[in-house]
Scaffold this active site. Structure first.
Site, PDB file in Angstrom:
ATOM      1  N   ARG A 190      -9.245   8.127  -1.057  1.00 43.16           N
ATOM      2  CA  ARG A 190     -10.269   8.640   0.047  1.00 43.16           C
ATOM      3  C   ARG A 190     -11.096   9.778  -0.684  1.00 43.16           C
ATOM      4  NH1 ARG A 190     -10.210   7.623   5.328  1.00 43.16           N
ATOM      5  NH2 ARG A 190      -8.842   6.043   6.247  1.00 43.16           N
ATOM      6  N   THR A 220      -8.520   3.868   8.963  1.00 36.39           N
ATOM      7  CA  THR A 220      -9.728   2.970   8.801  1.00 36.39           C
ATOM      8  C   THR A 220     -10.101   2.384  10.106  1.00 36.39           C
ATOM      9  OG1 THR A 220      -9.300   2.685   6.557  1.00 36.39           O
ATOM     10  CG2 THR A 220     -10.824   1.383   7.259  1.00 36.39           C
ATOM     11  N   HIS A 262      -3.675  -4.205   7.628  1.00 40.77           N
ATOM     12  CA  HIS A 262      -3.978  -3.026   8.515  1.00 40.77           C
ATOM     13  C   HIS A 262      -3.121  -2.994   9.792  1.00 40.77           C
ATOM     14  CE1 HIS A 262      -5.626   1.071   8.804  1.00 40.77           C
ATOM     15  NE2 HIS A 262      -5.479   0.865  10.097  1.00 40.77           N
ATOM     16  N   ASP A 316      -0.113   4.426   0.152  1.00 45.18           N
ATOM     17  CA  ASP A 316      -0.902   5.768   0.493  1.00 45.18           C
ATOM     18  C   ASP A 316       0.048   6.622   0.883  1.00 45.18           C
ATOM     19  OD1 ASP A 316      -3.079   4.247  -0.578  1.00 45.18           O
ATOM     20  OD2 ASP A 316      -4.037   4.048   1.471  1.00 45.18           O
ATOM     21  N   HIS A 317       0.905   6.105   1.917  1.00 42.63           N
ATOM     22  CA  HIS A 317       1.420   7.142   2.795  1.00 42.63           C
ATOM     23  C   HIS A 317       2.788   7.611   2.100  1.00 42.63           C
ATOM     24  CE1 HIS A 317      -1.711   6.849   5.785  1.00 42.63           C
ATOM     25  NE2 HIS A 317      -1.409   5.377   5.691  1.00 42.63           N
ATOM     26  N   GLU A 366      -8.702   0.527  -3.249  1.00 44.50           N
ATOM     27  CA  GLU A 366      -9.650   0.353  -1.991  1.00 44.50           C
ATOM     28  C   GLU A 366     -10.486   1.833  -2.149  1.00 44.50           C
ATOM     29  OE1 GLU A 366      -6.812  -1.528   1.506  1.00 44.50           O
ATOM     30  OE2 GLU A 366      -7.028   0.804   1.288  1.00 44.50           O
ATOM     31  N   ASN A 383       0.948  -1.245  -0.053  1.00 41.31           N
ATOM     32  CA  ASN A 383       0.206  -0.003  -0.037  1.00 41.31           C
ATOM     33  C   ASN A 383       0.916   1.189   0.110  1.00 41.31           C
ATOM     34  OD1 ASN A 383      -1.447   2.088   0.795  1.00 41.31           O
ATOM     35  ND2 ASN A 383      -3.236   0.957   1.594  1.00 41.31           N
ATOM     36  N   HIS A 391      -5.737   3.643  -1.623  1.00 45.91           N
ATOM     37  CA  HIS A 391      -7.017   3.993  -1.257  1.00 45.91           C
ATOM     38  C   HIS A 391      -7.252   5.452  -1.675  1.00 45.91           C
ATOM     39  CE1 HIS A 391      -9.668   4.193   2.876  1.00 45.91           C
ATOM     40  NE2 HIS A 391     -10.350   4.562   1.668  1.00 45.91           N
ATOM     41  N   GLU A 415     -11.093  -8.927   3.150  1.00 41.23           N
ATOM     42  CA  GLU A 415      -9.646  -8.728   3.840  1.00 41.23           C
ATOM     43  C   GLU A 415     -10.097  -8.448   5.275  1.00 41.23           C
ATOM     44  OE1 GLU A 415      -7.145  -5.839   1.676  1.00 41.23           O
ATOM     45  OE2 GLU A 415      -6.563  -5.000   3.636  1.00 41.23           O
ATOM     46  N   GLY A 464       1.381  -1.102   4.540  1.00 40.92           N
ATOM     47  CA  GLY A 464       1.652   0.197   3.830  1.00 40.92           C
ATOM     48  C   GLY A 464       2.286   1.027   4.667  1.00 40.92           C
ATOM     49  N   ARG A 516      -6.963  12.918   1.121  1.00 40.40           N
ATOM     50  CA  ARG A 516      -5.808  13.268   1.968  1.00 40.40           C
ATOM     51  C   ARG A 516      -4.443  12.768   1.398  1.00 40.40           C
ATOM     52  NH1 ARG A 516      -7.360   9.900   7.585  1.00 40.40           N
ATOM     53  NH2 ARG A 516      -9.232  10.971   7.108  1.00 40.40           N
ATOM     54  N   HIS A 517      -4.434  11.614   0.762  1.00 40.21           N
ATOM     55  CA  HIS A 517      -3.076  11.125   0.084  1.00 40.21           C
ATOM     56  C   HIS A 517      -3.288  10.840  -1.287  1.00 40.21           C
ATOM     57  CE1 HIS A 517      -5.193   7.461   1.419  1.00 40.21           C
ATOM     58  NE2 HIS A 517      -4.705   7.316   2.634  1.00 40.21           N
ATOM     59  N   ARG A 539       2.939  18.812   2.032  1.00 39.66           N
ATOM     60  CA  ARG A 539       3.595  19.995   1.357  1.00 39.66           C
ATOM     61  C   ARG A 539       3.202  20.599  -0.063  1.00 39.66           C
ATOM     62  NH1 ARG A 539       8.867  22.185   3.287  1.00 39.66           N
ATOM     63  NH2 ARG A 539       8.493  22.034   5.484  1.00 39.66           N
TER      64      ARG A 539
HETATM   65  C1  LIG Z   1      -8.253   0.184   4.340  1.00 37.30           C
HETATM   66  C2  LIG Z   1      -6.974   0.481   4.926  1.00 37.30           C
HETATM   67  O1  LIG Z   1      -6.669  -0.064   5.861  1.00 37.30           O
HETATM   68  C3  LIG Z   1      -5.736   1.355   4.436  1.00 37.30           C
HETATM   69  O2  LIG Z   1      -6.265   1.815   3.186  1.00 37.30           O
HETATM   70  C4  LIG Z   1      -5.764   2.256   5.273  1.00 37.30           C
HETATM   71  O3  LIG Z   1      -6.828   2.844   5.650  1.00 37.30           O
HETATM   72  C5  LIG Z   1      -4.791   3.435   4.598  1.00 37.30           C
HETATM   73  O4  LIG Z   1      -4.260   4.171   5.293  1.00 37.30           O
HETATM   74  P1  LIG Z   1      -5.189   5.228   5.956  1.00 37.30           P
HETATM   75  O5  LIG Z   1      -6.390   4.547   6.739  1.00 37.30           O
HETATM   76  O6  LIG Z   1      -4.315   6.153   6.787  1.00 37.30           O
HETATM   77  O7  LIG Z   1      -5.644   6.149   4.728  1.00 37.30           O
HETATM   78  N1  LIG Z   2      -6.002  -2.504   3.625  1.00 36.44           N
HETATM   79  C1  LIG Z   2      -4.833  -2.329   4.688  1.00 36.44           C
HETATM   80  C2  LIG Z   2      -3.728  -1.686   3.686  1.00 36.44           C
HETATM   81  O1  LIG Z   2      -3.617  -1.544   2.767  1.00 36.44           O
HETATM   82  C3  LIG Z   2      -2.445  -1.327   4.743  1.00 36.44           C
HETATM   83  O2  LIG Z   2      -2.557  -0.825   5.754  1.00 36.44           O
HETATM   84  P1  LIG Z   2      -1.513  -0.214   6.659  1.00 36.44           P
HETATM   85  O3  LIG Z   2      -0.481  -1.263   6.718  1.00 36.44           O
HETATM   86  O4  LIG Z   2      -1.096   1.233   5.823  1.00 36.44           O
HETATM   87  O5  LIG Z   2      -2.085   0.177   8.123  1.00 36.44           O
END
Ligand SMILES: CC(=O)[C@@H](O)[C@H](O)COP(=O)(O)O
Ligand SMILES: NCC(=O)COP(=O)(O)O
Length: 247
Positions: free
Chosen positions: A50, A106, A196, A14-15, A75, A12, A48, A156, A218, A54-55, A23
């Site tokens: 959202r 989440t 997660h 996202d971060h 997601e 993942n 994901h 999941e 992630g 936010r990301h 920034r």
């Molecule tokens: C559904 C899930 O577990 C991930 O997508 C996670 O939510 C990503 O990080 P954030 O919840 O911080 O957006």
């Molecule tokens: N669905 C969970 C995911 O994609 C990763 O979650 P995390 O490791 O960022 O908490």
């Protein structure tokens, strides 16, 4: 029933985007992270999108769609906006997640049992574009059985409670809940993924559960990448989970 030792790693990203959005820069690019993750052994890339953006941004998903060598796990919350976007992107996998704007991350799984008709309609609609739809749920028999009833091929299991557990007995209870959830999902004929809050110090016990298809990870990877680079972070995690799954 699948009880193979083979376990996949969904990365993942996202971060990576969280850091960029902090920034409003063009870096770090989650697309580069995805390509590095694939080179380091990721079996798929999870994003994901959202509602509050936010990301991950639409641009990230659109570019990833064209450049990924593996497959995208998209997601999304169940909103008309997201449904229409998914229909445009047609990702290989879609994971339906609960979403609230104010949450830090989440919280808990989707209440499938409490809204079967709505989720069944979403699963049917998204299956029509050829995506494998999974439901992000707590390891709770009621939710797992409902997931089967609404026609989702995959679930999941939310491992956040396990990751947040502090005492050894809480950790053991939460791990057992996941073990039972995996067994229940397999009995229902579902593909069982999990994720997660998993990190380098808590992942092995989950990876050792027979029958899990994929772990999605992630935040911990992005954090570790600060010190060892993204490829190194993914390779270390992949080695850990493969070793744990062999036992
Ligand atoms: C559904 C899930 O577990 C991930 O997508 C996670 O939510 C990503 O990080 P954030 O919840 O911080 O957006
Ligand atoms: N669905 C969970 C995911 O994609 C990763 O979650 P995390 O490791 O960022 O908490």
């Amino acid at each position: 029933m699948t009880t193979s030792n083979r376990i996949l790693l969904g990365v993942n990203i996202d971060h990576v985007a969280t850091l960029r959005q902090a920034r409003g820069t063009r870096y770090p690019d989650p697309v580069k992270a995805a390509l590095d993750a694939e080179e380091a052994g990721a079996d798929g890339i999870t994003v994901h999108l959202r509602e509050d953006r936010r990301h991950i941004q639409e641009r990230d998903v659109l570019v990833l769609k064209d450049v990924l060598q593996t497959r995208m796990n998209f997601e999304m919350g169940i909103t008309e906006e997201m449904m229409a976007f998914a229909e445009r992107i047609r990702p290989a996998h879609i994971c339906l997640v609960p979403e609230t704007r104010q949450e830090l991350t989440t919280e808990g799984g989707l209440d499938v049992a409490g809204q079967e008709a709505r989720i069944k309609a979403a699963v049917e609609r998204l299956s029509q574009i050829g995506s494998e739809v999974s439901l992000f749920i707590d390891a709770d028999e009621r939710q797992i059985e409902a997931s089967h009833r609404v026609g989702a091929p995959a679930i999941e299991l939310h491992t956040g409670r396990y990751a947040d557990a502090t005492t050894p007995s809480e950790v053991a209870d939460e791990l057992q809940r996941i073990i039972d959830g995996v067994a229940c999902g397999l009995r229902e004929g579902l593909i069982v993924n999990a994720g997660h809050g998993l990190h380098y110090h808590n992942v092995e016990a989950v990876a050792a559960i027979k029958g899990i298809n994929e772990l999605n990870i992630g935040h911990a990877l992005v954090a570790h990448a600060l010190f060892v680079g993204f490829k190194g972070a993914v390779a270390e995690m992949k080695a850990l989970i493969l070793a744990a799954a062999k036992h």
